[in-house]
Design a protein around this motif. Sequence first.
Motif, PDB file in Angstrom:
ATOM      1  N   ASP A  52     -39.264  28.710 -46.725  1.00  0.00           N
ATOM      2  CA  ASP A  52     -39.251  27.803 -47.197  1.00  0.00           C
ATOM      3  C   ASP A  52     -38.816  29.082 -48.811  1.00  0.00           C
ATOM      4  O   ASP A  52     -37.946  28.212 -50.288  1.00  0.00           O
ATOM      5  N   PHE A  56     -35.563  27.818 -51.454  1.00  0.00           N
ATOM      6  CA  PHE A  56     -35.566  27.621 -52.995  1.00  0.00           C
ATOM      7  C   PHE A  56     -35.284  28.292 -53.833  1.00  0.00           C
ATOM      8  O   PHE A  56     -34.932  28.310 -54.778  1.00  0.00           O
ATOM      9  N   GLU A  85     -38.055  27.147 -59.994  1.00  0.00           N
ATOM     10  CA  GLU A  85     -38.472  27.990 -58.482  1.00  0.00           C
ATOM     11  C   GLU A  85     -39.731  27.242 -58.028  1.00  0.00           C
ATOM     12  O   GLU A  85     -40.009  27.160 -57.185  1.00  0.00           O
ATOM     13  N   PHE A  88     -39.191  23.544 -57.240  1.00  0.00           N
ATOM     14  CA  PHE A  88     -39.627  23.028 -56.474  1.00  0.00           C
ATOM     15  C   PHE A  88     -40.027  22.924 -55.268  1.00  0.00           C
ATOM     16  O   PHE A  88     -40.815  23.146 -53.931  1.00  0.00           O
ATOM     17  N   ALA A  92     -42.636  21.382 -51.987  1.00  0.00           N
ATOM     18  CA  ALA A  92     -42.555  21.901 -50.757  1.00  0.00           C
ATOM     19  C   ALA A  92     -44.312  21.357 -49.957  1.00  0.00           C
ATOM     20  O   ALA A  92     -45.153  20.931 -50.487  1.00  0.00           O
TER      21      ALA A  92
END
Length: 92
Positions: A52, A56, A85, A88, A92
């Motif tokens: 992830d 990202f 970043e 994002f 998540a």
Amino acid sequence: MELDMAADELKSVLNRLKRAQGQIAGIVRMIEEGRDCEDVITQLAAVSRALDRAGFAIIATGLQQCMTDDGQPVVDRDRMRARLEKLFLSLA
């Protein structure tokens, strides 16, 4: 769309992906050895987070390139990329 990342950004993403690749190999060994389910799940969660973060970072870099002016100082662009970043990752 071509992946256009600075060398340091690309190195960071590649390092993250290589670590994830090693973690996946370790998970396969754990399963083959019949290791505890909880340990396997813990490692799966860790590799998922690593993937992830790599994704990202790529997304944030792409957005940064779209949103910033080419004449902007590198420090400001780096700060913008880090902010994107982080944003994002918070989703998540």
